[in-house]
Design an enzyme around this catalytic site. Sequence first.
Site, PDB file in Angstrom:
ATOM      1  N   TYR A 166      55.113 -50.171  31.720  1.00 50.00           N
ATOM      2  CA  TYR A 166      54.760 -50.544  30.344  1.00 50.00           C
ATOM      3  C   TYR A 166      54.004 -51.862  30.255  1.00 50.00           C
ATOM      4  O   TYR A 166      53.119 -52.024  29.416  1.00 50.00           O
ATOM      5  CB  TYR A 166      56.021 -50.665  29.492  1.00 50.00           C
ATOM      6  CG  TYR A 166      56.699 -49.360  29.153  1.00 50.00           C
ATOM      7  CD1 TYR A 166      56.227 -48.141  29.634  1.00 50.00           C
ATOM      8  CD2 TYR A 166      57.821 -49.354  28.334  1.00 50.00           C
ATOM      9  CE1 TYR A 166      56.861 -46.963  29.317  1.00 50.00           C
ATOM     10  CE2 TYR A 166      58.471 -48.173  28.010  1.00 50.00           C
ATOM     11  CZ  TYR A 166      57.983 -46.970  28.510  1.00 50.00           C
ATOM     12  OH  TYR A 166      58.622 -45.810  28.192  1.00 50.00           O
TER      13      TYR A 166
ATOM     14  N   PHE B 134      56.214 -76.078  -4.734  1.00 47.91           N
ATOM     15  CA  PHE B 134      56.622 -76.858  -3.571  1.00 47.91           C
ATOM     16  C   PHE B 134      57.506 -76.063  -2.619  1.00 47.91           C
ATOM     17  O   PHE B 134      57.767 -76.503  -1.501  1.00 47.91           O
ATOM     18  CB  PHE B 134      57.412 -78.097  -4.020  1.00 47.91           C
ATOM     19  CG  PHE B 134      58.513 -77.755  -4.985  1.00 47.91           C
ATOM     20  CD1 PHE B 134      59.651 -77.085  -4.575  1.00 47.91           C
ATOM     21  CD2 PHE B 134      58.386 -78.085  -6.327  1.00 47.91           C
ATOM     22  CE1 PHE B 134      60.657 -76.744  -5.463  1.00 47.91           C
ATOM     23  CE2 PHE B 134      59.390 -77.755  -7.230  1.00 47.91           C
ATOM     24  CZ  PHE B 134      60.531 -77.081  -6.792  1.00 47.91           C
TER      25      PHE B 134
ATOM     26  N   HIS C  28      63.358 -91.876  -0.508  1.00 47.36           N
ATOM     27  CA  HIS C  28      63.133 -90.557   0.084  1.00 47.36           C
ATOM     28  C   HIS C  28      62.653 -90.635   1.540  1.00 47.36           C
ATOM     29  O   HIS C  28      62.574 -89.613   2.210  1.00 47.36           O
ATOM     30  CB  HIS C  28      62.111 -89.773  -0.744  1.00 47.36           C
ATOM     31  CG  HIS C  28      62.665 -89.226  -2.023  1.00 47.36           C
ATOM     32  ND1 HIS C  28      63.456 -89.949  -2.867  1.00 47.36           N
ATOM     33  CD2 HIS C  28      62.540 -87.987  -2.596  1.00 47.36           C
ATOM     34  CE1 HIS C  28      63.783 -89.211  -3.910  1.00 47.36           C
ATOM     35  NE2 HIS C  28      63.252 -88.017  -3.768  1.00 47.36           N
TER      36      HIS C  28
ATOM     37  N   TYR D   9      58.845 -84.234 -16.891  1.00 51.04           N
ATOM     38  CA  TYR D   9      59.509 -84.386 -15.599  1.00 51.04           C
ATOM     39  C   TYR D   9      58.636 -85.159 -14.603  1.00 51.04           C
ATOM     40  O   TYR D   9      57.452 -84.863 -14.434  1.00 51.04           O
ATOM     41  CB  TYR D   9      59.863 -83.025 -14.993  1.00 51.04           C
ATOM     42  CG  TYR D   9      60.395 -83.139 -13.578  1.00 51.04           C
ATOM     43  CD1 TYR D   9      61.653 -83.682 -13.348  1.00 51.04           C
ATOM     44  CD2 TYR D   9      59.637 -82.755 -12.477  1.00 51.04           C
ATOM     45  CE1 TYR D   9      62.140 -83.837 -12.050  1.00 51.04           C
ATOM     46  CE2 TYR D   9      60.116 -82.901 -11.186  1.00 51.04           C
ATOM     47  CZ  TYR D   9      61.376 -83.444 -10.985  1.00 51.04           C
ATOM     48  OH  TYR D   9      61.850 -83.608  -9.714  1.00 51.04           O
TER      49      TYR D   9
ATOM     50  N   ARG E  35      50.481 -50.711  31.063  1.00 51.98           N
ATOM     51  CA  ARG E  35      49.995 -49.596  30.248  1.00 51.98           C
ATOM     52  C   ARG E  35      50.007 -49.929  28.751  1.00 51.98           C
ATOM     53  O   ARG E  35      49.140 -49.475  27.995  1.00 51.98           O
ATOM     54  CB  ARG E  35      50.867 -48.371  30.515  1.00 51.98           C
ATOM     55  CG  ARG E  35      50.277 -47.096  29.988  1.00 51.98           C
ATOM     56  CD  ARG E  35      51.129 -45.855  30.136  1.00 51.98           C
ATOM     57  NE  ARG E  35      52.306 -45.972  30.954  1.00 51.98           N
ATOM     58  CZ  ARG E  35      53.428 -45.285  30.724  1.00 51.98           C
ATOM     59  NH1 ARG E  35      53.508 -44.453  29.701  1.00 51.98           N
ATOM     60  NH2 ARG E  35      54.479 -45.409  31.524  1.00 51.98           N
TER      61      ARG E  35
ATOM     62  N   GLU F 225      68.743 -77.889  -6.531  1.00 54.63           N
ATOM     63  CA  GLU F 225      67.827 -77.263  -5.580  1.00 54.63           C
ATOM     64  C   GLU F 225      68.681 -76.373  -4.672  1.00 54.63           C
ATOM     65  O   GLU F 225      69.074 -76.756  -3.572  1.00 54.63           O
ATOM     66  CB  GLU F 225      67.062 -78.347  -4.813  1.00 54.63           C
ATOM     67  CG  GLU F 225      66.219 -79.182  -5.777  1.00 54.63           C
ATOM     68  CD  GLU F 225      65.772 -80.522  -5.226  1.00 54.63           C
ATOM     69  OE1 GLU F 225      66.006 -80.792  -4.027  1.00 54.63           O
ATOM     70  OE2 GLU F 225      65.187 -81.299  -6.002  1.00 54.63           O
TER      71      GLU F 225
ATOM     72  N   ASN G 138      55.559 -84.402  -3.087  1.00 56.31           N
ATOM     73  CA  ASN G 138      56.160 -83.123  -3.474  1.00 56.31           C
ATOM     74  C   ASN G 138      55.208 -81.983  -3.126  1.00 56.31           C
ATOM     75  O   ASN G 138      54.513 -81.437  -3.970  1.00 56.31           O
ATOM     76  CB  ASN G 138      56.462 -83.127  -4.981  1.00 56.31           C
ATOM     77  CG  ASN G 138      57.519 -82.118  -5.349  1.00 56.31           C
ATOM     78  OD1 ASN G 138      57.921 -81.306  -4.528  1.00 56.31           O
ATOM     79  ND2 ASN G 138      57.979 -82.171  -6.582  1.00 56.31           N
TER      80      ASN G 138
END
Length: 510
Positions: free
Chosen positions: A280, A329, A85, A55, A283, A414, A197
Amino acid sequence: MMNKVVIDGHHLSIEDVVNVARHGYLVELSEDAKAKVEKARALVDKFVQEERIEYGITTGFGKFAEVVISKDDAKRLQRNLIVSHATAVGNELDAEIVRGIMLLRANALSKGYSGIRLSTLNTLIEMLNKGVVPVVYEKGSLGASGDLAPLSHMVLVMIGEGEAYYNGERMSGAEALKRAGIEPVELVEKEGLALINGTQVMTSIGALALYDAINLAKASDIIAAMTVEALRGITDAYYHRVHEVRPQIGQMKCARNMLRLLEGSSLTSRQGEIRVQDAYTLRCIPQIHGASKDAIEYVKKVVEIEINSATDNPLIFEDEMRVISGGNFHGQPMALAMDFLGIAVSEIANVSERRIERLVNYQLNDLPAFLTKKGGLNSGFMIAQYTAAALVSENKVLAHPASVDSIPSSANQEDHVSMGTIAARKARSIIYNASRVLGIEYLAAAQAIDFRGDFRLGNGTDAAYKLIREEVEHLDEDRIMYIDINRASKIVDSGMLVKRVEEAIGEIEN
């Protein structure tokens, strides 16, 4: 001699990231890392020669993993990967974030599990050292399959495409490389995927945000202590035994900080002297700030692991002669951590804004309304509190977790993504807003203290008070307030406040 950071994939610290990203430290690859990179590359070359189906080496990407690419097309495949990309949009990421991205990617590659050539890795490091900063846009990453889109913009410059800054001037990537004396890279098998990646965009944003959040958490204790003095707060609530019977670590640290900061003060009170107990927001400072400290500490552990991890796919295990496709990834660890960081810092701002309200609201204190002597003619801190309220309201929207969302991509190959880069960007925005809220509280607390007449401040708060008065004078008559707010906020977010107080009383615990 120039300061430098030596990377080997194992020992990078958050401070190293800050030094390279913000302060221009040089980067050097260790000899051990060079050997590991070359061994992993040798295995990739062997598999290419054997035309094995692996791959990202001899196949397409994502849903195209089943498409085998011929040896003749392998180089074209890598270039196509980067240009296709590079789809990020939005504003440009700040130069410090991009420098952090480059460092973190180089460090991940130096582990020797990515199969990149040593010469390609050296080009990335050379760009960093010579000040070539790629133009990278902030939006477009799903945070799984890594930060594919924004990282591709970084790699465009490496191959002589895209855009970059050199010596502060924006130009084409090719021109930036030429001026810096760097040869563009022709990517070979596996290299494009090795470069994009990974989780380095979310991690760069996250590491810098974390560093700032640690500073902010310390500053919040200092500024809160000033408000305690301004409101004649009761210190018994910070007594160590109160916190030891509920031993939350951050809570105990904050209580110790408060007592050290306030030690020697003539303005604080004891239980029953003025009132029996405080609201608060005074405190419960250790409980509120302390919980955020604990959250930040958790995030720190996640980031420290991530900056020294191999997060690409596939991974090259040279010692076993194996190439394995996995999911490192996937940004889920960082996504959850960044959402948590945003929530933790939002709470620091929330309680700060409530303390501002107690300082400016005459119904809640014995000070002049809105901290001005001539109310009506002057508005004093009235609208500064509006700004703080607007900022914390915006933070509530930003604190909605990004990690609970997922949109499938790549034809459902994906099918679960982290949105970790969105989470990191949101956390960074929250930190910016929080530093402005704390800046407003810092101003208001100093203004309120001025109305107390003769006093002695605590050992730590005295240093903080003197610092703000070096930059911003007491508000007698209304003036343009945003200038004061920006000055005070800069003291906070630059680390100057924490540094000055630590010089006076030693380290503030976080």
